[in-house]
Design an enzyme around this catalytic site. Structure first.
Site, PDB file in Angstrom:
ATOM      1  N   GLY A 160       0.755  -1.127  -0.038  1.00  0.00           N
ATOM      2  CA  GLY A 160       0.031  -0.040   0.112  1.00  0.00           C
ATOM      3  C   GLY A 160       0.925   1.230  -0.001  1.00  0.00           C
ATOM      4  O   GLY A 160       2.010   1.296  -0.402  1.00  0.00           O
ATOM      5  N   SER A 161       0.230   2.204   0.538  1.00  0.00           N
ATOM      6  CA  SER A 161       0.994   3.520   0.582  1.00  0.00           C
ATOM      7  C   SER A 161       2.170   3.753   1.540  1.00  0.00           C
ATOM      8  O   SER A 161       2.065   3.257   2.716  1.00  0.00           O
ATOM      9  CB  SER A 161       0.278   4.840   0.742  1.00  0.00           C
ATOM     10  OG  SER A 161      -0.384   4.475   1.874  1.00  0.00           O
ATOM     11  N   THR A 162       3.024   4.464   1.173  1.00  0.00           N
ATOM     12  CA  THR A 162       4.317   4.743   2.193  1.00  0.00           C
ATOM     13  C   THR A 162       3.845   5.240   3.284  1.00  0.00           C
ATOM     14  O   THR A 162       4.152   4.941   4.601  1.00  0.00           O
ATOM     15  CB  THR A 162       5.366   5.780   1.695  1.00  0.00           C
ATOM     16  OG1 THR A 162       5.893   5.154   0.387  1.00  0.00           O
ATOM     17  CG2 THR A 162       6.441   6.088   2.362  1.00  0.00           C
ATOM     18  N   ALA A 163       2.690   6.126   3.310  1.00  0.00           N
ATOM     19  CA  ALA A 163       2.058   6.886   4.502  1.00  0.00           C
ATOM     20  C   ALA A 163       1.532   5.697   5.470  1.00  0.00           C
ATOM     21  O   ALA A 163       2.036   5.719   7.009  1.00  0.00           O
ATOM     22  CB  ALA A 163       0.918   8.010   4.200  1.00  0.00           C
ATOM     23  N   THR A 164       0.985   4.835   5.164  1.00  0.00           N
ATOM     24  CA  THR A 164       0.308   3.664   5.683  1.00  0.00           C
ATOM     25  C   THR A 164       1.325   2.798   6.175  1.00  0.00           C
ATOM     26  O   THR A 164       1.394   2.086   7.482  1.00  0.00           O
ATOM     27  CB  THR A 164      -0.691   3.093   5.044  1.00  0.00           C
ATOM     28  OG1 THR A 164      -1.769   3.823   4.523  1.00  0.00           O
ATOM     29  CG2 THR A 164      -1.509   2.062   5.978  1.00  0.00           C
ATOM     30  N   GLY A 165       2.293   2.331   5.390  1.00  0.00           N
ATOM     31  CA  GLY A 165       3.368   1.617   5.653  1.00  0.00           C
ATOM     32  C   GLY A 165       4.053   2.276   7.053  1.00  0.00           C
ATOM     33  O   GLY A 165       4.504   1.347   7.957  1.00  0.00           O
ATOM     34  N   GLU A 217       5.745  -3.309   0.949  1.00  0.00           N
ATOM     35  CA  GLU A 217       5.774  -3.025  -0.569  1.00  0.00           C
ATOM     36  C   GLU A 217       4.996  -1.559  -0.588  1.00  0.00           C
ATOM     37  O   GLU A 217       3.658  -1.885  -0.622  1.00  0.00           O
ATOM     38  CB  GLU A 217       5.281  -4.043  -1.365  1.00  0.00           C
ATOM     39  CG  GLU A 217       5.873  -5.540  -1.404  1.00  0.00           C
ATOM     40  CD  GLU A 217       7.002  -5.293  -2.198  1.00  0.00           C
ATOM     41  OE1 GLU A 217       7.452  -4.264  -2.551  1.00  0.00           O
ATOM     42  OE2 GLU A 217       7.872  -6.409  -2.109  1.00  0.00           O
ATOM     43  N   CYS A 275       2.004   0.180  -8.846  1.00  0.00           N
ATOM     44  CA  CYS A 275       2.917   0.688  -8.015  1.00  0.00           C
ATOM     45  C   CYS A 275       4.230   0.878  -8.774  1.00  0.00           C
ATOM     46  O   CYS A 275       4.933   1.816  -8.662  1.00  0.00           O
ATOM     47  CB  CYS A 275       3.317  -0.294  -6.983  1.00  0.00           C
ATOM     48  SG  CYS A 275       3.468  -2.186  -7.387  1.00  0.00           S
TER      49      CYS A 275
HETATM   50  P1  NAD Z   1      -3.115   2.430   1.427  1.00  0.00           P
HETATM   51  O1  NAD Z   1      -2.013   2.694   2.089  1.00  0.00           O
HETATM   52  O2  NAD Z   1      -4.374   3.630   1.577  1.00  0.00           O
HETATM   53  O3  NAD Z   1      -4.194   1.163   1.896  1.00  0.00           O
HETATM   54  C1  NAD Z   1      -3.633  -0.278   1.752  1.00  0.00           C
HETATM   55  C2  NAD Z   1      -4.233  -0.909   2.728  1.00  0.00           C
HETATM   56  O4  NAD Z   1      -4.032  -0.562   4.032  1.00  0.00           O
HETATM   57  C3  NAD Z   1      -5.745  -1.012   2.755  1.00  0.00           C
HETATM   58  O5  NAD Z   1      -6.306  -2.389   3.008  1.00  0.00           O
HETATM   59  C4  NAD Z   1      -6.113  -0.174   3.997  1.00  0.00           C
HETATM   60  O6  NAD Z   1      -7.301  -0.412   4.544  1.00  0.00           O
HETATM   61  C5  NAD Z   1      -4.864  -0.451   4.866  1.00  0.00           C
HETATM   62  N1  NAD Z   1      -4.818   0.540   6.080  1.00  0.00           N
HETATM   63  C6  NAD Z   1      -5.251   1.787   5.904  1.00  0.00           C
HETATM   64  N2  NAD Z   1      -4.605   2.423   7.044  1.00  0.00           N
HETATM   65  C7  NAD Z   1      -4.271   1.334   7.846  1.00  0.00           C
HETATM   66  C8  NAD Z   1      -3.258   1.257   9.230  1.00  0.00           C
HETATM   67  N3  NAD Z   1      -3.374   2.429   9.865  1.00  0.00           N
HETATM   68  N4  NAD Z   1      -2.913   0.453   9.524  1.00  0.00           N
HETATM   69  C9  NAD Z   1      -2.982  -0.848   8.816  1.00  0.00           C
HETATM   70  N5  NAD Z   1      -3.578  -0.667   7.527  1.00  0.00           N
HETATM   71  C10 NAD Z   1      -4.225   0.182   7.116  1.00  0.00           C
HETATM   72  O7  NAD Z   1      -2.959   2.203  -0.005  1.00  0.00           O
HETATM   73  P2  NAD Z   1      -3.852   2.118  -1.560  1.00  0.00           P
HETATM   74  O8  NAD Z   1      -4.208   3.208  -1.865  1.00  0.00           O
HETATM   75  O9  NAD Z   1      -4.931   1.045  -1.174  1.00  0.00           O
HETATM   76  O10 NAD Z   1      -2.928   1.660  -2.411  1.00  0.00           O
HETATM   77  C11 NAD Z   1      -2.105   2.531  -3.287  1.00  0.00           C
HETATM   78  C12 NAD Z   1      -0.832   2.766  -2.857  1.00  0.00           C
HETATM   79  O11 NAD Z   1      -0.063   1.398  -2.915  1.00  0.00           O
HETATM   80  C13 NAD Z   1       0.103   3.389  -3.949  1.00  0.00           C
HETATM   81  O12 NAD Z   1       0.981   4.313  -3.058  1.00  0.00           O
HETATM   82  C14 NAD Z   1       0.967   2.336  -4.655  1.00  0.00           C
HETATM   83  O13 NAD Z   1       2.237   2.722  -5.076  1.00  0.00           O
HETATM   84  C15 NAD Z   1       1.204   1.561  -3.471  1.00  0.00           C
HETATM   85  N6  NAD Z   1       1.489  -0.138  -3.633  1.00  0.00           N
HETATM   86  C16 NAD Z   1       2.664  -0.394  -3.724  1.00  0.00           C
HETATM   87  C17 NAD Z   1       2.887  -1.796  -4.198  1.00  0.00           C
HETATM   88  C18 NAD Z   1       4.151  -2.607  -4.167  1.00  0.00           C
HETATM   89  O14 NAD Z   1       4.412  -3.753  -4.609  1.00  0.00           O
HETATM   90  N7  NAD Z   1       5.281  -1.728  -3.692  1.00  0.00           N
HETATM   91  C19 NAD Z   1       1.802  -2.459  -4.914  1.00  0.00           C
HETATM   92  C20 NAD Z   1       0.708  -1.920  -5.074  1.00  0.00           C
HETATM   93  C21 NAD Z   1       0.338  -0.719  -4.620  1.00  0.00           C
END
Ligand code: NAD
Length: 473
Positions: A225-230, A247, A281
């Site tokens: 997911g996003s860097t901020a959530t990571g 990731e 991504c």
């Molecule tokens: P996101 O971070 O908003 O959400 C991803 C997941 O995290 C969702 O299931 C969400 O419910 C969950 N989540 C949200 N807040 C959370 C928290 N505080 N604690 C735990 N989990 C939480 O990302 P998104 O908008 O769904 O996806 C888009 C982003 O993902 C883009 O930045 C993209 O580049 C990245 N991405 C990376 C890869 C990779 O392999 N590196 C692959 C696909 C997408």
């Protein structure tokens, strides 16, 4: 164990049973069905089921677990059309092009490949005095948290290596693409023992992810997911020192070298940037082109892009779809507006039809942008590519490497030796030559800098789903 669903309607009714949260098609804004919502108690129950099932699952051999995974892959393949239709309706991606059918096919291919890798124990030292052997053992229960862009494929990247290594797993799909992952798990579970693969459906307010990252029942979390959530997950997982694979987001640069042929690279550049309508991504998100080729690359890319049909996913002719959600549409629209305000020259697109249904943003190419424009330095995650002019290769490399993310990158030149030299200087987990985002289940993939840590795919990916175990005598 249930039988396989044979139609889209049957699959949909199974995954929407008891649901209450409305899920809409991002192309038509029509209701698809009602998704269930798991409570914290449901999460606890699934984690407990995974923990109980893990004991017997870990006792199986790699060959036995691989056999189960092969059967799960067969089940996905047998249900490919209903799965692709549900994915297309919920995520928005077209059936055709590198989209829904491609994603379901990828899920099958990744499962089979992951089941087939050998992972032998490694004798590190054996000199007559010391003997040390390295093995990888199961971690325990893994939690997988996923995004909405490639929901089935990314769930498989978490599920297949975790199971293969003797862990059990609880996956939590994005709240935007819940049904797709529920459906995938439903199908796979026709072939897997009970409790090994579990899924929890989130609420619209994303309540479950934070609960997973502090849950004591998880030994590892794998997050895409996003860097901020990571960053939030890393912070909250610190207390129990859960193992993590992260990731995260990227802003991949591509550098065209001055000996490239614009016509022959145009289609590769297009799909590198616009695969899944830019919601990928490791898509090409900033393109650096030398002065000498600038106009020709802009022209050729525009010629390719303007012929790619965008529309409702289940209409067979389309290869580009809507943004998956309104929030992402707003991000893309805002960045394109900033690009125009900053003096960018719109080669294609840039003006959405706001009266039409769906979150469609037209394929957009923007030239002559300043290197600091937000469309260049921020992740757009949608169908809008900035094309930036450069005068010296040093300058292009400096710009490509200046951001704090590093997922993928690419170099475009017929001179492979020269391309490799440039690739070696690019700061990214993977640098492709004359292609972009061409992932492969045999080849490890992961980011550097704030694009995350840990590896997926291949034997290296298996190792990240195990704990090292050394016996030394
Ligand atoms: P996101 O971070 O908003 O959400 C991803 C997941 O995290 C969702 O299931 C969400 O419910 C969950 N989540 C949200 N807040 C959370 C928290 N505080 N604690 C735990 N989990 C939480 O990302 P998104 O908008 O769904 O996806 C888009 C982003 O993902 C883009 O930045 C993209 O580049 C990245 N991405 C990376 C890869 C990779 O392999 N590196 C692959 C696909 C997408």
């Amino acid at each position: 164990m249930q039988s396989l669903p044979t139609t889209y309607q049957e699959l949909l009714s199974r995954v929407t049973e008891g649901g209450s949260r409305e899920i809409f098609d991002p192309a038509t804004e029509e209701l698809i069905g009602l998704a269930p919502t798991a409570t914290e108690a449901d999460l606890d129950r699934k984690v407990q089921a995974a923990r109980e099932a893990q004991v017997a699952w870990a006792k199986l051999s790699h060959a036995e677990r691989s056999d189960y995974l092969m059967k799960a892959a067969d089940a996905i393949e047998a249900t490919a059309e209903p799965l692709a239709e549900l994915l297309s309706r919920e995520q928005g991606k077209p059936l055709n092009g590198p989209n829904a059918r491609f994603e379901v096919g990828g899920a099958v291919a990744w499962t089979r490949a992951t089941a087939s890798f050998g992972l032998e124990e490694e004798t590190l030292v054996d000199d007559g005095e010391t003997r040390a052997v390295l093995n990888y053992r199961p971690i325990g229960v893994v939690g997988g948290i996923g995004p909405w862009n490639w929901p089935m494929m990314i769930a498989i990247w978490q599920i297949a290596p975790a199971l293969r290594m003797g862990n059990t797993i609880v996956v939590k799909p994005s709240e935007y693409t819940t049904l797709s992952v529920l459906a995938l798990v439903e199908v796979m579970n026709t072939a897997l023992p009970e409790g090994v693969l579990n899924v929890v459906a989130d609420s619209a307010d994303r309540a479950l992810g934070p609960k997973m990252s502090v849950h004591p029942g998880f030994d590892k979390l794998t997050f895409t997911g996003s860097t901020a959530t990571g960053k939030k997950i890393a912070a909250s997982a610190a207390d129990s020192l859960k193992r993590l694979t992260l990731e995260l987001g990227g802003n991949d640069a591509g550098i065209v070298l001055d000996d490239a042929d614009p016509k022959s690279i145009a289609e590769g550049l297009f799909w590198g940037a616009f695969i899944n309508t830019g919601q990928t991504c490791a898509a090409l998100k900033r393109l650096y082109v030398p002065d000498s080729l600038y106009d020709a690359v802009c022209e050729e890319l525009t010629a390719v892009a303007q012929n790619m049909p965008m529309g409702v996913g289940v209409e067979e002719q389309n290869v580009l779809g809507p943004l998956q959600n309104k929030a992402q549409y707003d991000i893309v629209a805002d960045l394109v507006q900033k690009a125009k305000d900053g003096g960018g020259r719109v080669l294609l697109g840039g003006t959405p039809d706001e009266t039409a249904p769906g979150f469609f943003y037209p394929t957009t190419l923007i030239a002559d942008l300043d290197k600091d424009n937000p469309l260049v330095v921020e992740e757009q995650f949608g169908p809008a590519l900035p094309i930036i002019r450069y005068s010296s290769l040093e300058e292009a490399l400096e710009e490509a490497n200046r951001l704090d993310v590093g997922l993928g990158a690419s170099v475009w030149s017929p001179n492979l030796e020269r391309a490799r030299e440039v690739a070696a200087q690019m700061q990214a987990g993977t640098v492709w030559i004359n292609k972009h985002g061409a992932i492969d289940p045999r080849i490890p993939f992961g980011g550097i800098k704030q694009s995350g840590y840990g590896l997926e795919f291949g034997v290296e990916g298996l190792k990240h789903m195990g704990v090292p175990h050394v016996i030394c005598e």
